[in-house]
Scaffold this motif. Sequence first.
Motif, PDB file in Angstrom:
ATOM      1  N   SER A 194      20.882  -4.688  24.774  1.00 44.75           N
ATOM      2  CA  SER A 194      19.989  -5.523  24.036  1.00 44.75           C
ATOM      3  C   SER A 194      19.845  -5.148  22.582  1.00 44.75           C
ATOM      4  O   SER A 194      18.818  -5.821  21.926  1.00 44.75           O
ATOM      5  N   GLY A 195      20.721  -4.281  22.153  1.00 44.12           N
ATOM      6  CA  GLY A 195      20.931  -3.974  20.632  1.00 44.12           C
ATOM      7  C   GLY A 195      19.784  -2.808  20.333  1.00 44.12           C
ATOM      8  O   GLY A 195      19.127  -2.340  21.272  1.00 44.12           O
ATOM      9  N   ILE A 196      20.094  -2.458  19.116  1.00 39.71           N
ATOM     10  CA  ILE A 196      19.437  -1.322  18.553  1.00 39.71           C
ATOM     11  C   ILE A 196      18.134  -1.812  17.836  1.00 39.71           C
ATOM     12  O   ILE A 196      18.020  -2.562  17.002  1.00 39.71           O
ATOM     13  N   GLN A 197      16.839  -0.862  18.287  1.00 44.03           N
ATOM     14  CA  GLN A 197      15.781  -1.647  17.634  1.00 44.03           C
ATOM     15  C   GLN A 197      15.556  -0.734  16.451  1.00 44.03           C
ATOM     16  O   GLN A 197      15.510   0.588  16.317  1.00 44.03           O
ATOM     17  N   LEU A 198      15.663  -1.406  15.303  1.00 47.01           N
ATOM     18  CA  LEU A 198      15.359  -0.856  13.990  1.00 47.01           C
ATOM     19  C   LEU A 198      13.800  -0.535  13.740  1.00 47.01           C
ATOM     20  O   LEU A 198      12.997  -1.370  14.311  1.00 47.01           O
ATOM     21  N   LEU A 199      13.864   0.375  12.698  1.00 49.49           N
ATOM     22  CA  LEU A 199      12.434   0.711  12.139  1.00 49.49           C
ATOM     23  C   LEU A 199      12.062   0.479  11.056  1.00 49.49           C
ATOM     24  O   LEU A 199      12.885   0.087  10.359  1.00 49.49           O
ATOM     25  N   PRO A 200      10.690   0.253  10.675  1.00 47.16           N
ATOM     26  CA  PRO A 200      10.261  -0.125   9.559  1.00 47.16           C
ATOM     27  C   PRO A 200      10.362   0.647   8.680  1.00 47.16           C
ATOM     28  O   PRO A 200      10.326   1.831   8.664  1.00 47.16           O
ATOM     29  N   THR A 201      10.455   0.380   7.202  1.00 45.02           N
ATOM     30  CA  THR A 201      10.004   1.419   5.999  1.00 45.02           C
ATOM     31  C   THR A 201       8.678   1.289   5.693  1.00 45.02           C
ATOM     32  O   THR A 201       8.054   0.357   5.508  1.00 45.02           O
ATOM     33  N   LEU A 202       7.978   2.639   6.027  1.00 44.61           N
ATOM     34  CA  LEU A 202       6.556   2.865   5.916  1.00 44.61           C
ATOM     35  C   LEU A 202       6.258   3.114   4.253  1.00 44.61           C
ATOM     36  O   LEU A 202       7.096   3.687   3.749  1.00 44.61           O
ATOM     37  N   SER A 203       5.128   3.031   3.944  1.00 51.40           N
ATOM     38  CA  SER A 203       4.632   2.985   2.535  1.00 51.40           C
ATOM     39  C   SER A 203       3.486   4.247   2.632  1.00 51.40           C
ATOM     40  O   SER A 203       3.133   4.272   3.698  1.00 51.40           O
ATOM     41  N   SER A 204       3.237   4.904   1.608  1.00 55.34           N
ATOM     42  CA  SER A 204       2.069   5.656   1.633  1.00 55.34           C
ATOM     43  C   SER A 204       0.814   4.691   1.780  1.00 55.34           C
ATOM     44  O   SER A 204       0.860   3.703   1.283  1.00 55.34           O
ATOM     45  N   ALA A 205      -0.359   5.708   1.926  1.00 55.66           N
ATOM     46  CA  ALA A 205      -1.605   4.810   2.103  1.00 55.66           C
ATOM     47  C   ALA A 205      -2.011   4.075   0.704  1.00 55.66           C
ATOM     48  O   ALA A 205      -2.470   2.963   0.554  1.00 55.66           O
ATOM     49  N   GLU A 206      -1.658   4.722  -0.563  1.00 57.84           N
ATOM     50  CA  GLU A 206      -1.804   4.196  -1.842  1.00 57.84           C
ATOM     51  C   GLU A 206      -1.273   2.862  -2.265  1.00 57.84           C
ATOM     52  O   GLU A 206      -1.647   1.803  -2.411  1.00 57.84           O
ATOM     53  N   THR A 207       0.178   3.082  -1.691  1.00 56.20           N
ATOM     54  CA  THR A 207       1.070   1.842  -1.827  1.00 56.20           C
ATOM     55  C   THR A 207       0.609   0.583  -0.971  1.00 56.20           C
ATOM     56  O   THR A 207       0.497  -0.727  -1.503  1.00 56.20           O
ATOM     57  N   TRP A 208       0.483   0.877   0.326  1.00 54.67           N
ATOM     58  CA  TRP A 208       0.001  -0.207   1.124  1.00 54.67           C
ATOM     59  C   TRP A 208      -1.246  -1.007   0.713  1.00 54.67           C
ATOM     60  O   TRP A 208      -1.402  -1.918   1.073  1.00 54.67           O
ATOM     61  N   ALA A 209      -2.182   0.090   0.340  1.00 54.92           N
ATOM     62  CA  ALA A 209      -3.519  -0.644   0.123  1.00 54.92           C
ATOM     63  C   ALA A 209      -3.645  -1.522  -0.938  1.00 54.92           C
ATOM     64  O   ALA A 209      -3.930  -2.609  -1.235  1.00 54.92           O
ATOM     65  N   GLN A 210      -2.779  -0.736  -2.183  1.00 52.17           N
ATOM     66  CA  GLN A 210      -2.693  -1.355  -3.416  1.00 52.17           C
ATOM     67  C   GLN A 210      -2.010  -2.797  -3.313  1.00 52.17           C
ATOM     68  O   GLN A 210      -2.395  -3.822  -4.028  1.00 52.17           O
ATOM     69  N   LYS A 211      -0.789  -3.062  -2.570  1.00 52.33           N
ATOM     70  CA  LYS A 211      -0.085  -4.227  -2.451  1.00 52.33           C
ATOM     71  C   LYS A 211      -0.773  -5.338  -1.945  1.00 52.33           C
ATOM     72  O   LYS A 211      -0.651  -6.395  -2.131  1.00 52.33           O
ATOM     73  N   ASN A 212      -1.710  -5.132  -0.851  1.00 52.32           N
ATOM     74  CA  ASN A 212      -2.542  -6.070  -0.270  1.00 52.32           C
ATOM     75  C   ASN A 212      -3.673  -6.398  -1.279  1.00 52.32           C
ATOM     76  O   ASN A 212      -4.175  -7.560  -1.302  1.00 52.32           O
ATOM     77  N   THR A 213      -4.331  -5.301  -1.951  1.00 58.42           N
ATOM     78  CA  THR A 213      -5.285  -5.485  -2.832  1.00 58.42           C
ATOM     79  C   THR A 213      -4.845  -6.603  -3.952  1.00 58.42           C
ATOM     80  O   THR A 213      -5.666  -7.480  -4.402  1.00 58.42           O
ATOM     81  N   MET A 214      -3.679  -6.133  -4.431  1.00 60.72           N
ATOM     82  CA  MET A 214      -3.081  -7.050  -5.500  1.00 60.72           C
ATOM     83  C   MET A 214      -2.985  -8.678  -5.230  1.00 60.72           C
ATOM     84  O   MET A 214      -3.203  -9.532  -6.035  1.00 60.72           O
ATOM     85  N   LEU A 215      -2.659  -8.814  -3.894  1.00 57.33           N
ATOM     86  CA  LEU A 215      -2.784 -10.657  -3.536  1.00 57.33           C
ATOM     87  C   LEU A 215      -4.157 -10.853  -3.707  1.00 57.33           C
ATOM     88  O   LEU A 215      -4.050 -12.146  -4.066  1.00 57.33           O
ATOM     89  N   ALA A 216      -5.077 -10.283  -3.415  1.00 56.88           N
ATOM     90  CA  ALA A 216      -6.489 -10.973  -3.443  1.00 56.88           C
ATOM     91  C   ALA A 216      -6.878 -10.957  -4.931  1.00 56.88           C
ATOM     92  O   ALA A 216      -7.554 -12.012  -5.365  1.00 56.88           O
ATOM     93  N   ALA A 217      -6.213 -10.121  -5.769  1.00 58.88           N
ATOM     94  CA  ALA A 217      -6.540  -9.943  -7.281  1.00 58.88           C
ATOM     95  C   ALA A 217      -6.022 -11.156  -7.769  1.00 58.88           C
ATOM     96  O   ALA A 217      -6.742 -12.028  -8.664  1.00 58.88           O
ATOM     97  N   MET A 218      -4.743 -11.725  -7.560  1.00 55.20           N
ATOM     98  CA  MET A 218      -4.200 -12.683  -7.834  1.00 55.20           C
ATOM     99  C   MET A 218      -4.564 -14.066  -7.525  1.00 55.20           C
ATOM    100  O   MET A 218      -4.826 -14.836  -8.324  1.00 55.20           O
ATOM    101  N   THR A 219      -5.121 -14.095  -6.486  1.00 50.67           N
ATOM    102  CA  THR A 219      -5.762 -15.199  -6.247  1.00 50.67           C
ATOM    103  C   THR A 219      -7.256 -15.466  -6.860  1.00 50.67           C
ATOM    104  O   THR A 219      -7.503 -16.507  -7.182  1.00 50.67           O
ATOM    105  N   TYR A 220      -7.815 -14.292  -7.104  1.00 51.72           N
ATOM    106  CA  TYR A 220      -8.961 -14.521  -8.134  1.00 51.72           C
ATOM    107  C   TYR A 220      -8.799 -14.955  -9.292  1.00 51.72           C
ATOM    108  O   TYR A 220      -9.351 -15.666  -9.892  1.00 51.72           O
ATOM    109  N   LEU A 221      -7.447 -14.491  -9.964  1.00 55.91           N
ATOM    110  CA  LEU A 221      -7.168 -15.078 -11.188  1.00 55.91           C
ATOM    111  C   LEU A 221      -6.874 -16.524 -11.415  1.00 55.91           C
ATOM    112  O   LEU A 221      -7.446 -16.967 -12.071  1.00 55.91           O
TER     113      LEU A 221
END
Length: 459
Positions: free
Chosen positions: A343-370
């Motif tokens: 059935s194939g090899i299950q690849l794993l995701p590349t995880l980010s730090s808490a700071e990186t993950w939170a900020q990249k999601n926040t920046m989407l909202a900030a750009m929408t606000y702009l």
Amino acid sequence: MGGHNGLLILLAVAACSVLFHGSNCSGEGTSTVATAFAPPLSFSSRRHLLEGIMVSACKMQSNNKGTTYSHKTHHVLSSSTTSDIDSKAESGKEPVLVNNSNPSQMNEQLKNNNNLMDVFDSVVNKRYACTRFQRYKEPSSNKFDVNNNNNAKESSTNTAAPQAAISDQSVVKQACKCLELSQRAPTGFNAQPYRVILVYSKEEKERLSQFCLGRNADRVRDSDCTAVFLADRECGRDGKRYTKFLVDNMDPPLQNGDGDNDGTSTTKLQTNTSRTRRPLSSRALFKLRMLIMLFSSGYPLPRFLNVPISLGVRTAVSILSFFARCLHSMRQRFRILSKLFPSGIQLLPTLSSAETWAQKNTMLAAMTYLLACTSRGLATCPMEGIDAAGVRKVLGIPRGRYSIPLIVSAGTPYRRSVNEVSETDDVGMSHGDDGNFSPRYKFDEVVFGNTFGVACDLE
């Protein structure tokens, strides 16, 4: 094939006559073609007859015309919607309809789409970093006894100190509306790991400006409001709130028969006008929360424990991901591995730090606000030159949990006189103004096609 198509079209015309002209029971409105269908049919029978003929005709002509027929609404569907009919039918939702029989409506729809694209392109191009804002109203000066020398000295000192302008409440309300609109920005798992503080009072603007560097302090004082975006580095603490949010926005299931609702059984959903989720079991909700903590590294633990645990989990996943990639590559070369892993090899995701993950999601909202502010004629200036610790202190932000990726001032741009030159920032850069775009790198240096470094040539 052409003869069959002509015959089916003739039958379709006849069926339409039965449906629309044959509804008169006295037969006075029945055409000579419709009289061939004897005895007279009931309305429901005529409708099913028309549906059958239209479906057959559209199936034979789908390759040429790209159309089909909808049973529920008796409309012809465009080829762009027919591919989703099966999936839409499972959820009980009707596909988007396009009435091909009315060219004027189609032209109007295309015109509206073109207008929408033009408006969005205009908003994107008109957005710029405003280097100076127009002060709405100056605060009233403090009154002192001119006969008292000490008070006179205090008065001169207060006058020399920079003060924040009084905000235009209409602009602040527009900014609030833009923040409400920015909530539509996408986030991972719809976790929405951010908070926003809108600073608009004179006193709070002065306190915030104390911890803004250089000209950023002037922009906070002169603008009508400043949105402080907070990235939640411990969104796992909102697990119960997130679960309640999902449950409150789910459609209640309507059972077809026996069987429990475990989130996997087939049920009919009672839909409303808003976008909702299918019912999820407690196990599925728990799994979703675990995935959020895995991707976000936002474990509900104290900061001194969260950081090393997050680093350990990300390191372990990186090691497992390395071996998974190796097996995935070797499986394509060696047949024995294909048999061991059919059935194939299950690849794993590349995880980010808490700071990186939170900020990249926040920046989407900030750009929408702009962009939302630009669409309402408000000038904005995103800034990162701040003392984050001082901003946390003056605004009462919980320590450790939230980072501050940026703040955005909004208001009315400064009106320059004819002889004034364009404003620049602290380092002498001009960010442009309305109608004067700031430069960008060449498109080919930023956007590649299919492979890194290869020009995206679509001509």
